[in-house]
Design a protein around this motif. Structure first.
Motif, PDB file in Angstrom:
ATOM      1  N   ARG A  13       1.914  -2.873   7.891  1.00 31.86           N
ATOM      2  CA  ARG A  13       2.671  -2.450   6.713  1.00 31.86           C
ATOM      3  C   ARG A  13       4.013  -1.845   7.093  1.00 31.86           C
ATOM      4  O   ARG A  13       4.954  -1.855   6.293  1.00 31.86           O
ATOM      5  N   CYS A  44       7.333  -6.923   5.695  1.00 25.52           N
ATOM      6  CA  CYS A  44       5.963  -6.996   5.174  1.00 25.52           C
ATOM      7  C   CYS A  44       5.933  -6.381   3.780  1.00 25.52           C
ATOM      8  O   CYS A  44       6.239  -5.197   3.608  1.00 25.52           O
ATOM      9  N   HIS A  45       5.563  -7.167   2.779  1.00 24.18           N
ATOM     10  CA  HIS A  45       5.519  -6.674   1.400  1.00 24.18           C
ATOM     11  C   HIS A  45       4.188  -5.979   1.114  1.00 24.18           C
ATOM     12  O   HIS A  45       4.165  -4.854   0.621  1.00 24.18           O
ATOM     13  N   ARG A  46       3.102  -6.661   1.403  1.00 29.83           N
ATOM     14  CA  ARG A  46       1.769  -6.095   1.177  1.00 29.83           C
ATOM     15  C   ARG A  46       0.849  -6.520   2.314  1.00 29.83           C
ATOM     16  O   ARG A  46       1.052  -7.566   2.932  1.00 29.83           O
ATOM     17  N   CYS A  47      -0.166  -5.702   2.562  1.00 30.29           N
ATOM     18  CA  CYS A  47      -1.116  -6.032   3.630  1.00 30.29           C
ATOM     19  C   CYS A  47      -2.442  -5.340   3.332  1.00 30.29           C
ATOM     20  O   CYS A  47      -2.460  -4.194   2.865  1.00 30.29           O
ATOM     21  N   GLY A  48      -3.539  -6.038   3.573  1.00 26.53           N
ATOM     22  CA  GLY A  48      -4.858  -5.458   3.358  1.00 26.53           C
ATOM     23  C   GLY A  48      -5.921  -6.293   4.038  1.00 26.53           C
ATOM     24  O   GLY A  48      -5.675  -7.431   4.451  1.00 26.53           O
ATOM     25  N   ALA A  51      -1.588 -10.697   4.507  1.00 29.19           N
ATOM     26  CA  ALA A  51      -0.289 -10.045   4.310  1.00 29.19           C
ATOM     27  C   ALA A  51       0.647 -10.997   3.577  1.00 29.19           C
ATOM     28  O   ALA A  51       0.454 -12.212   3.609  1.00 29.19           O
ATOM     29  N   THR A  52       1.639 -10.407   2.907  1.00 22.65           N
ATOM     30  CA  THR A  52       2.669 -11.219   2.259  1.00 22.65           C
ATOM     31  C   THR A  52       4.019 -10.870   2.866  1.00 22.65           C
ATOM     32  O   THR A  52       4.321  -9.707   3.129  1.00 22.65           O
ATOM     33  N   SER A  53       4.810 -11.906   3.119  1.00 19.16           N
ATOM     34  CA  SER A  53       6.128 -11.692   3.718  1.00 19.16           C
ATOM     35  C   SER A  53       6.940 -12.970   3.605  1.00 19.16           C
ATOM     36  O   SER A  53       6.378 -14.074   3.601  1.00 19.16           O
ATOM     37  N   PRO A  75       5.091 -13.625  -0.968  1.00 23.48           N
ATOM     38  CA  PRO A  75       4.790 -12.440  -1.770  1.00 23.48           C
ATOM     39  C   PRO A  75       4.115 -12.737  -3.107  1.00 23.48           C
ATOM     40  O   PRO A  75       3.226 -11.982  -3.528  1.00 23.48           O
ATOM     41  N   TRP A 104      -0.070 -13.110  -3.362  1.00 24.01           N
ATOM     42  CA  TRP A 104      -0.977 -12.040  -2.925  1.00 24.01           C
ATOM     43  C   TRP A 104      -2.347 -12.099  -3.620  1.00 24.01           C
ATOM     44  O   TRP A 104      -3.391 -12.068  -2.973  1.00 24.01           O
ATOM     45  N   THR A 138      -1.851 -11.730  -8.948  1.00 26.29           N
ATOM     46  CA  THR A 138      -2.915 -10.731  -8.902  1.00 26.29           C
ATOM     47  C   THR A 138      -4.278 -11.400  -8.995  1.00 26.29           C
ATOM     48  O   THR A 138      -4.422 -12.475  -9.588  1.00 26.29           O
TER      49      THR A 138
END
Length: 579
Positions: A174, A179-183, A202-204, A248, A251, A297
């Motif tokens: 993150r 890196c926009h989002r990561c989980g 992850a989103t990027s 992104p 996600w 989402t």
């Protein structure tokens, strides 16, 4: 987060095991085992500790402190390496078999040349163990069961190993620019008992930068695959970690796609096909035009499939799709619902922190109430006495109400083979909460085990059956009981079943929770803490409770204090009779 303490504790445990294999003195083996437990339970990360600081940890003497300090500096202990060199690798592999101790593993190697679980299995089937002292028919049966258990576990690890590692990696990624989002996704997000590999999403818009940062992480020991959309690595624990990077806007679709079990994902893709749609990690598309419909989402992906959002812990295709379509998904219990912990220990028996330290930590967690349940006298190695318990009760009463925390003085009783527990009812009536657990005689026949648990459940003072199946994941199988009969007894007598949150227990298991719930049984999600840091393990128990489809109303330690105390006193007031 992952801590140095765990690595050091594992190193000391291995040292103790190798001492046992080579015939080291029992007292020295116990010293290293105690030090391992104390360091593993130590609240603060010991990275950077010197010898003086290490000696402040209980059970860590001068010699062990020097070894640990050297290990922290260099990553190795010369004495450990020397022991490793003296013992065949195959013998060390044998010690991983549940029910086979280090000394007997060495004896099998010396007498029969056994050097692996596979060769031991062959030797048992060939009758080669017949006549060896200490290796009777029942022992052979237990060893075969242990080998099967080891084989089933494979390279999987429990949640307490995988979760901190995943969280460390996600936190590091993150922080990478772009890196926009990561989980984490996959079986870890579903909170399965054991994890085979870790899936990170992850989103990027700069995937190459993110992938380069990923393979450069300190946890990575091997790069298996390095690509622009997927990279796979292996960590020091031997776990494979897969990182998938999507744009992104994808996600939600990616998290839905990489979280569900295979069977759940097949069902959702079938629903998509019936609606003339295509579902992938990049989004939900029109099957004819390939036009992107939704992807941002998870909620909108499920909604477009005609479903409400399904909690990750339910995504196993065990009825969640049908429940979602019928509008009958449970409102799952969460960690925020929990008002207290009803099964914890202090240094009075086998804990590693004082009563005061444990109470302060519970207050910091915002609990309304907290149960202290040190062991009863039948667990002989803990040397508990009634005088000690009564003295602790006085101190508990003195601390009661501090920081707004209601303290419950309890006890963890031992269920003996006949179903009896420590102390008579007139003594037990003085405790606020009584947890009763199986700690020995794990291999009784099913009828005796069932009767044992039923008698304990029907005891007028037993409120909770602790870690009911007594399993240790990857090390000890569940005891053999007619669980439906046990569940009926618990429902009938008003006895709760514990969901023990310790990562190597998670007991009851989710499938048994679902069965018990159908009988109307209530549950307690407890940490079984033996140190301050263990209190945080509660989240693993909550994950297991969710996998069992439990709501807050099913879990007694989410209830207000007045409702909980009424439940705890109900059995004594009713005078439930013993069979």
């Amino acid at each position: 987060m992952a801590r140095t303490n765990d690595d050091v504790a594992a190193m000391l445990e291995e040292y103790a095991d190798l001492l046992a294999i080579t015939g080291g003195p029992d007292f020295k083996i116990r010293v290293y085992q105690k030090a391992a437990r104390s360091i593993g339970a130590h609240v603060t990360d010991i990275a950077g500790y010197d010898t003086t600081e290490l000696r402040q940890i209980p059970n860590v003497g001068e010699s062990i402190a020097r070894k640990v300090a050297g290990y922290l500096r260099s990553g190795t202990v010369p004495q450990l390496e020397e022991l490793r060199g003296r013992i065949p690798a195959g013998v060390r592999a044998l010690t991983r078999i549940p029910a086979l101790g280090p000394k007997r593993a060495m004896a099998l190697h010396q007498r029969l040349g056994v050097d692996s679980p596979e060769s031991l299995e062959a030797a048992i089937h060939a009758g080669a163990l017949h006549g060896l002292p200490g290796f009777g028919e029942k022992t052979e049966e237990n060893l075969l069961h242990g080998i099967a258990l080891l084989r089933d576990a494979g390279e999987r690890v429990h949640l307490g190993v995988a979760m901190p590692l995943a969280e460390d990696i996600v936190t590091a990624l993150r922080a990478v620019e772009g890196c926009h989002r990561c989980g984490y996704a996959g079986s870890l997000r579903r909170m399965k008992d054991t994890i085979g590999d870790i899936d990170i999403v992850a989103t990027s818009n700069r995937p190459k930068v993110l992938m380069s940062a990923f393979v450069a992480l300190s946890q990575v020991t091997e790069v298996i695959l390095h690509g622009d959309t997927k990279t796979s690595v292996r960590t020091g624990q031997g776990l494979q970690v897969d990182l998938r990077v999507v744009p992104p806007d994808a996600w939600g679709a990616a998290m839905q796609y990489f979280t569900g079990a295979k069977a759940h994902n097949i069902r959702t893709r079938e629903i998509a096909v019936h609606r003339k749609l295509k579902l992938s990690e990049y989004g939900l598309f029109d099957a004819v035009t390939d036009e992107l419909i939704v992807s941002k989402t998870e909620e909108e992906v499920y909604q477009r499939l005609g479903l409400p959002w399904i909690p990750p812990t339910l995504r196993e295709d065990i009825g969640e799709i049908e429940a979602a379509l019928a509008g009958e998904l449970p409102d799952l219990v969460t960690e925020e619902d929990v008002r207290g912990d009803l099964h914890t220990h202090t240094e009075l028996t086998d804990g590693h922190a004082s009563l005061e330290e444990m109470v302060a930590a519970a207050a910091e967690r915002g609990y309304a109430y907290y149960g202290v349940t040190d062991h009863g006298p039948k667990l002989y190695m803990q040397q508990m006495t009634l005088d000690k318990a009564l003295a602790q009760r006085e101190r508990v009463r003195e601390l009661d109400g501090t920081s707004g925390l209601r303290l419950l003085h309890g006890v963890e009783l031992n269920i003996d083979p006949d179903g009896d527990v420590d102390w008579p009812p007139d003594v037990l009536a003085g405790f606020d909460v009584c947890v009763a657990s199986v700690h020995s005689h794990f291999d009784l026949p099913q009828d005796r085990t069932t009767r044992r648990l039923v008698r304990a459940a029907e005891h007028p003072c037993v409120n909770i059956i602790g870690h009911p199946s007594a399993r240790l994941i990857g090390r000890r199988p569940p005891i053999d009981a007619d669980w439906d009969e046990v569940f009926q007894a618990c429902a009938r007598s008003g006895t709760a079943l514990e969901i023990n949150a310790f990562p190597d227990r998670l007991d009851l298991a989710a499938e048994l929770i679902r069965r018990a719930r159908r009988y109307g049984v209530k549950f307690a999600v407890d940490s079984d803490s033996h140190a301050v840091g263990h209190l945080a393990n509660l989240r693993y128990g909550i994950g297991t409770a969710q996998r069992g489809w439990l709501t807050a109303d099913d879990v007694i330690n989410t209830w207000p204090l007045d409702r909980l105390t009424a439940f705890l006193r109900k059995k004594q007031a009713a005078g439930v009779s013993r069979p």
